[in-house]
Enzyme design. Structure first.
Site, short mmCIF file in Angstrom:
data_model
loop_
_atom_site.label_atom_id
_atom_site.label_comp_id
_atom_site.label_asym_id
_atom_site.label_seq_id
_atom_site.Cartn_x
_atom_site.Cartn_y
_atom_site.Cartn_z
N ALA A 64 0.85 -1.19 0.00
CA ALA A 64 0.00 0.00 0.00
C ALA A 64 0.89 1.24 0.00
O ALA A 64 2.04 1.18 0.45
CB ALA A 64 -0.89 -0.02 1.23
N GLY A 103 0.56 -5.25 0.47
CA GLY A 103 -0.56 -5.27 -0.48
C GLY A 103 -0.15 -5.84 -1.83
O GLY A 103 -0.98 -6.40 -2.56
N GLU A 106 -0.45 -9.41 -1.45
CA GLU A 106 -1.89 -9.73 -1.32
C GLU A 106 -2.56 -9.77 -2.70
O GLU A 106 -3.44 -10.59 -2.93
CB GLU A 106 -2.58 -8.71 -0.41
N GLU A 126 3.97 -5.51 7.01
CA GLU A 126 3.09 -4.55 7.69
C GLU A 126 3.41 -4.43 9.18
O GLU A 126 3.37 -3.35 9.76
CB GLU A 126 1.62 -4.96 7.52
C1 3H9 Z 1 0.27 -2.51 3.26
O1 3H9 Z 1 0.58 -2.96 2.20
C2 3H9 Z 1 -1.07 -2.67 3.90
C3 3H9 Z 1 -1.98 -3.65 3.21
O2 3H9 Z 1 -1.78 -4.97 3.68
C4 3H9 Z 1 -3.44 -3.37 3.48
C5 3H9 Z 1 -3.94 -2.00 3.21
C6 3H9 Z 1 -5.41 -1.89 3.45
N1 3H9 Z 1 4.56 3.52 0.10
O3 3H9 Z 1 13.31 2.00 1.25
P1 3H9 Z 1 13.77 2.75 0.07
C7 3H9 Z 1 9.40 5.02 -0.70
S1 3H9 Z 1 1.37 -1.59 4.19
C8 3H9 Z 1 5.04 4.72 -0.26
O4 3H9 Z 1 14.80 3.80 0.28
P2 3H9 Z 1 14.96 0.38 -1.00
C9 3H9 Z 1 10.37 5.38 0.41
O5 3H9 Z 1 9.76 6.23 1.35
C10 3H9 Z 1 2.83 -1.47 3.19
N2 3H9 Z 1 6.35 4.97 -0.42
O6 3H9 Z 1 14.27 1.80 -1.11
C11 3H9 Z 1 11.49 6.06 -0.38
O7 3H9 Z 1 11.05 7.37 -0.67
P3 3H9 Z 1 12.10 8.57 -0.75
C12 3H9 Z 1 3.63 -2.71 3.22
C13 3H9 Z 1 7.21 3.97 -0.23
O8 3H9 Z 1 15.26 -0.02 -2.37
C14 3H9 Z 1 11.51 5.25 -1.69
O9 3H9 Z 1 10.24 4.59 -1.76
N3 3H9 Z 1 4.86 -2.49 2.51
C15 3H9 Z 1 6.77 2.68 0.15
O10 3H9 Z 1 16.04 0.40 0.02
C16 3H9 Z 1 12.59 4.21 -1.75
O11 3H9 Z 1 12.49 3.39 -0.59
C17 3H9 Z 1 5.98 -2.06 3.14
O12 3H9 Z 1 6.01 -1.87 4.31
C18 3H9 Z 1 5.38 2.48 0.31
N4 3H9 Z 1 4.86 1.26 0.65
O13 3H9 Z 1 13.84 -0.59 -0.42
C19 3H9 Z 1 7.18 -1.88 2.24
N5 3H9 Z 1 7.85 1.88 0.29
O14 3H9 Z 1 13.02 8.23 -1.88
C20 3H9 Z 1 8.02 -0.73 2.73
C21 3H9 Z 1 8.92 2.64 0.00
O15 3H9 Z 1 11.25 9.76 -0.97
N6 3H9 Z 1 9.13 -0.49 1.85
N7 3H9 Z 1 8.54 3.89 -0.32
O16 3H9 Z 1 12.81 8.60 0.59
C22 3H9 Z 1 10.29 -1.17 1.91
O17 3H9 Z 1 10.47 -2.11 2.68
C23 3H9 Z 1 11.40 -0.71 1.03
O18 3H9 Z 1 11.12 0.60 0.64
C24 3H9 Z 1 11.63 -1.55 -0.26
C25 3H9 Z 1 12.68 -0.85 -1.16
C26 3H9 Z 1 12.16 -2.94 0.14
C27 3H9 Z 1 10.37 -1.70 -1.05
#
Ligand code: 3H9
Length: 694
Positions: A64, A103, A106, A126
């Site tokens: 998400a 998500g 999912e 999450e």
């Molecule tokens: C969910 O899915 C809930 C659902 O089950 C149900 C809903 C009803 N959204 O980490 P990085 C941005 S909850 C928006 O440096 P990497 C991050 O802020 C979600 N932005 O890169 C950064 O921005 P900036 C579950 C996001 O390569 C840029 O992307 N998912 C999101 O080291 C680069 O990120 C998670 O919790 C996001 N979801 O790692 C995943 N994710 O450049 C969380 C990242 O402006 N994310 N950004 O600073 C991660 O674990 C890592 O970002 C990922 C990439 C592994 C994807």
């Protein structure tokens, strides 16, 4: 208006929806809407027999869009898309690369088939944001891969690789390269074979061994102390096993919605954003390229140097280890081997990996062997003259482009920079003990450090798995400067009548992994007394007179290593209160003429933590930390500030700065020390009706 993030094209009988929403293909509104349109197009086009969902860029959908959590949700919400995928009468195939998270996973679970590149990883992270899956992760994943595997992913946010995912049934096929072509071929095959639909929601509820969930509850209570989401994960998995699918899915979503609004999730989401913001360095534009680092040297193979060398070896860098004599060097090499071997024994790495890392280590006593080094981390004795001498020799031996970083905790980096011909290449890289374990890396900007050097130590810090935060010059930098204020307050509380066990209980009850006195017993009273002696001249009269540490050291109570310090230690190494310490404290109070009084737990907590928050506000005022969020990242990664409370500044902000100011004024009057006078930053923010983050 949303920009278009999903494009559709038909290749024969297969529709391909490509999601392109940089940087991580998060499920923003436009992506959700675009994918609903794709399902509608599949259903309404008689020529289209299957749909492949694939992503552009570096990853499949990473979940998400976290940034949308604080805004009113725009339809279609993720649940609507998932429902459409689940009910679709033609097969949909998720084709994944990079990380399929939250998500994103999912969505894949609601598809009929899942294929991926062999380098892909899968997870439901999450829980790390204080949340739980809300769109089918709870109701579908256990049906597909069993409760044990699913609960590990849901409650701990563990990622699994493609090989494992194939074994457990999460994936149908793994491909080495060209995901798009492979997924198309897979889809064509499914169509040719009759286009069977497979709904995860139709799978039977998996069996749960009696006692399994209760055992997990007990395990998580210890492992995730203070965190709500892992416990709720167990409740939801139990609920899923006894509730009809649709009702269970609705309850999963309702819980996720509640968690989004919870204080714990707000704190953890704050930290997620703060860690990323900390990588953006003030005054260093994003286009500044880091220097290339191929070979690293560590000067000084002591305890810190060994841990630092291991960080680089683990990340695949060749490391030159510079010692001052044979004995010092061979001890260092032996220490590194021992740590790697213990990693093998604990199953953290294979023997081959440990051997390979040792083969990348080049021990030397000769500065001439540093001729090809790009970065040296100096970790010799914490003494300015010694460090200056090492800096001068490094300066003569290293190539011009090489960066000299010091691991000093207290010394003035500017004084070190001034002793070399390349002050623009000098910075601090302050690791925390044990350096190969602790996540925090305080990178220190000296007066003349070049912007690309700052960018380099940040990117290298990330590459070696640390959480780097850039700080400025200041005694003790940020982490230790704040810690020393908490330690001072804990000492004064002893003088005022509290006991070590009362203070430790309050602070570990707050969520710190260990109280300050149990921690001091681990560090050793001789070390604490030496550190105190070194800083005595700069202390206030009350601090100088508060010599409890010296008295314990003089009594041979050096801490755990002598079986007694603030506590007594038996064979189990558990700290036991000791009447002898009560007597020592009573004698100290009598000698100092300090009246003893009842100290409440509230006073302990407030004095210890507000002293830190006030110091942090001064640090920000002075520019030694760029933002309050940096302080939160430092304390949650460096000294175990409970993550669900978001860090000291986030915690104080939630209490409200007017309340914090009032408490500081109260303790300023009670304790009578200047340092409780509210920092200018707090005064001005309160006057303007703002908080730390406004
Ligand atoms: C969910 O899915 C809930 C659902 O089950 C149900 C809903 C009803 N959204 O980490 P990085 C941005 S909850 C928006 O440096 P990497 C991050 O802020 C979600 N932005 O890169 C950064 O921005 P900036 C579950 C996001 O390569 C840029 O992307 N998912 C999101 O080291 C680069 O990120 C998670 O919790 C996001 N979801 O790692 C995943 N994710 O450049 C969380 C990242 O402006 N994310 N950004 O600073 C991660 O674990 C890592 O970002 C990922 C990439 C592994 C994807």
């Amino acid at each position: 208006m949303d920009i278009q993030t999903v494009t559709l094209e038909r290749q024969g009988a297969v529709l391909v929806a490509t999601v392109d929403n940089p940087p991580v293909n998060a499920l923003s509104h436009s992506v959700r809407a675009g994918l609903v349109d794709a399902v509608e197009a599949l259903e309404s086009d008689p020529q289209a027999k299957a749909l492949v969902i694939v992503c552009a860029g570096r990853t499949f959908i990473a979940g998400a869009d976290i940034r949308e959590f604080n805004k009113p949700l725009k339809e279609p919400r993720l649940g609507v898309l998932i429902e459409r995928l689940d009910r679709c009468e033609k097969p949909v195939i998720a084709a994944m690369h990079g990380t399929a998270l939250g998500g994103g996973l999912e969505i894949a679970l609601a598809c009929s088939y899942r294929v991926a590149l062999e380098s892909a990883r899968f997870g439901l992270p999450e829980v790390k944001l204080g949340l739980l899956p809300g769109s089918g992760g709870i109701v579908r994943l256990p049906r597909l891969i069993g409760v044990e595997e699913a609960l590990a992913m849901i409650s701990q946010g563990n990622q699994v690789d493609a090989e494992h995912a194939l074994e457990t049934g999460l994936l149908d096929e793994v491909m080495a390269d060209d995901l798009r072509a492979g997924a198309l071929a897979f889809a064509e095959r499914i169509v040719a074979e009759g286009g069977a639909i497979r709904r995860t929601s139709d799978l039977p509820v998996p069996t749960i061994e009696p006692g399994f969930l209760d055992a997990k509850r007990a395990e998580f209570a210890k492992k995730f102390k203070g965190l709500d989401a892992p416990q709720i994960a167990v409740d939801l998995v139990e609920m899923m096993s006894t509730t009809p699918f649709q009702e269970a899915a609705a309850r999963e979503y309702a819980t996720c919605k509640e968690l989004i609004a919870s204080p714990q999730s707000q704190a953890l989401r704050h930290l997620f954003a703060a860690e990323r913001a900390a990588l953006k360095i003030d005054g260093v534009p994003a286009e500044v390229e880091p220097r290339e680092i191929r070979t690293v040297a560590v000067a000084g193979p002591g305890v810190m140097g060994r841990g630092i060398a291991i960080c680089f070896l683990n990340a695949g860098y060749p490391v030159v280890l510079l010692g001052k004599d044979e004995e010092n060097l061979s001890k260092g090499v032996g220490g590194i081997r021992k740590i790697l071997e213990s990693g093998v024994k604990r199953g953290r790495m294979t023997q081959e990996a440990a051997d390979e890392q040792m083969s990348h280590l080049t021990p030397t006593l000769d500065y001439a062997d540093l001729g090809a080094v790009d970065l040296v981390v100096e970790a010799v004795t914490e003494d300015l003259a010694t460090k200056k001498d090492v800096f001068a020799r490094l300066d003569a031996a290293l190539p011009d482009r090489a960066i000299i970083a010091t691991n000093t905790s207290f010394l003035d980096i500017e004084a070190l920079a001034s002793s070399v011909t390349r002050p623009e290449n000098v910075a601090g890289m302050h690791f925390f003990n044990p350096a190969n374990v602790m996540k925090l890396l305080e990178n220190v900007r000296a007066g003349r450090t070049a912007p690309d050097v700052l960018a380099t130590i940040t990117s290298v810090g990330k590459k070696i798995g640390k959480v780097p935060v850039m700080v400025g010059r200041s005694e003790g930098f940020v982490a230790n400067r704040m810690l020393s204020k908490r330690s001072r307050e804990a000492q004064f509380l002893l003088e005022d009548g509290a006991t070590p066990q009362q203070i430790d209980k309050v602070l570990s009850g707050f969520g710190f992994p260990i109280g300050p006195f149990a921690l001091a017993d681990l560090a050793g009273m001789d070390v604490m007394a030496a550190a105190r002696k070194a800083r005595l001249a700069g202390m206030t009269p009350r601090e100088q007179a508060c010599d409890i540490v010296d008295k314990l050291a003089a009594a041979g109570r050096l801490g755990q290593k002598t079986g007694a310090g603030y506590y007594l230690y038996g064979d189990d190494r558990k700290p036991q209160p000791d009447p002898a310490v009560d007597e020592l404290l009573a004698a100290h109070r009598a000698e100092r003429g300090l009246p003893q009084r009842e100290i409440t737990d509230e006073e302990i907590l407030e004095r210890c933590l507000y002293a830190m928050v006030n110091e942090a506000a001064k640090i920000i005022d002075e520019g030694a930390a760029a933002r309050p969020g940096d302080i939160d990242v430092i304390w949650t990664n460096g000294f175990g500030w409970p993550t669900h409370l978001g860090g000291p500044m986030f915690w104080a902000n939630r209490i409200g700065l007017p309340n914090v100011k009032a408490a500081l004024e109260k303790y300023s009057a009670l304790v009578g020390e200047e340092y409780f006078r509210p920092a200018n930053l707090i005064e001005s923010l309160v006057a303007e009706g703002r908080g730390f983050y406004d």
